[in-house]
Design an enzyme around this catalytic site. Sequence first.
Site: not given
Ligand code: MG
Length: 340
Positions: A124, A176, A210, A234
């Site tokens: 981000y 990850k 995942d 998110d």
């Molecule tokens: Mg969102």
Amino acid sequence: MTRISATLIPGDGIGPEITEAVTTILEAVDAPFVWDRQHGGLDGVAHGGDPMPQATIDSIGRTRLALKGPLTTPVGGGFRSVNVRMREAFGLYANVRPVRTMVKGGRYEDIDIVLVRENLEGLYVAFEHFIAVGDDPRAVAISQGVNTRVECERIVKFAFDYAVRNGRKKVTLVHKANVLKALTGLFLEAGRKIAKEYEGRIACDDRIVDACAMQLVLKPEQFDVIVTTNLFGDILSDQLAGLVGGLGMAPGANIGPDAAIFEAVHGSAPDIAGKGVANPLALLLAACLMLEHVDEAAKARRIREAVALVLETDRVRTPDLGGTATTTDFARAVTRRLGT
Ligand code: MG
Ligand code: NAI
């Protein structure tokens, strides 16, 4: 009762409709907030040309407390997400997104999971650029993520402290690190170190993102508190909302040492804006988190109990939950239950 001044940003799309419903319900429990109404997002652009007006920033700087409707962010080009800029401006490093089953009869009966998302770093930071090849100025896109040890440790510590304060049993670190060995390997390393400090009090395990996504669908009861980096948080928080009936049910708190902004997980829902059918519950549950933040947990509990009766006994539900109620019908049903 001491009154608490707080910034109110109705925002874009369905924002004004759900904000109206929520402030009415807050009045019915005599919530302590005195609202300082401010613009933001496209509404800020319409009222003075700025998606993040200085007056709005000054207001939050003063009150250190805000309830915020969704703000539209143009996809691709245009201005940078105001939500992201506000989190940065006020150092709101922790994004807390609890989900709990409120409407029975879905795929799962007893979902109760809290996702803690790192709110300032990761992908981000948007260190992005294009490289031209031949006559294509955007032939190659490059994005760099940034995670720092200090921030990774701080967010994991926040998750464990949250678990201790709220009687939770386990924190799951989601990463990850098998592929992004530096960016999310650092998060995992920092997380495991912090977890040791809570050994014997709060259990800890970890999952690759995942696999976590699949496990959330197959066996959600194995999760309690999840802590993860910005982008994964998110994505997983929308997935979690899906487990309890959709985005209309999922609130979020953005918390920092100096300020806190409460909002729904969902966006401005342009497809249903202005139709009066948006579900105000996510923003209402965000307002409940805000009440708890200012030590008014009893009022938050009263609202949640009224909501449970409205959803299950009165069966007043907005269309996203399979009902036919409007935003106003739902708000009226909740205030009616609060009055009895
Ligand atoms: Mg969102
Ligand atoms: P969205 O969350 O606005 O909508 C996704 C779907 O969920 C739509 O079909 C919408 O109608 C439905 N939905 C969302 N909230 C609902 C509610 N309260 N009641 C009933 N149905 C609801 O996501 P989308 O369409 O991707 O984004 C729209 C805009 O919102 C974009 O500009 C995006 O950048 C912005 N956004 C802002 C956020 C914020 O202010 N925190 C968070 C997410 C998106």
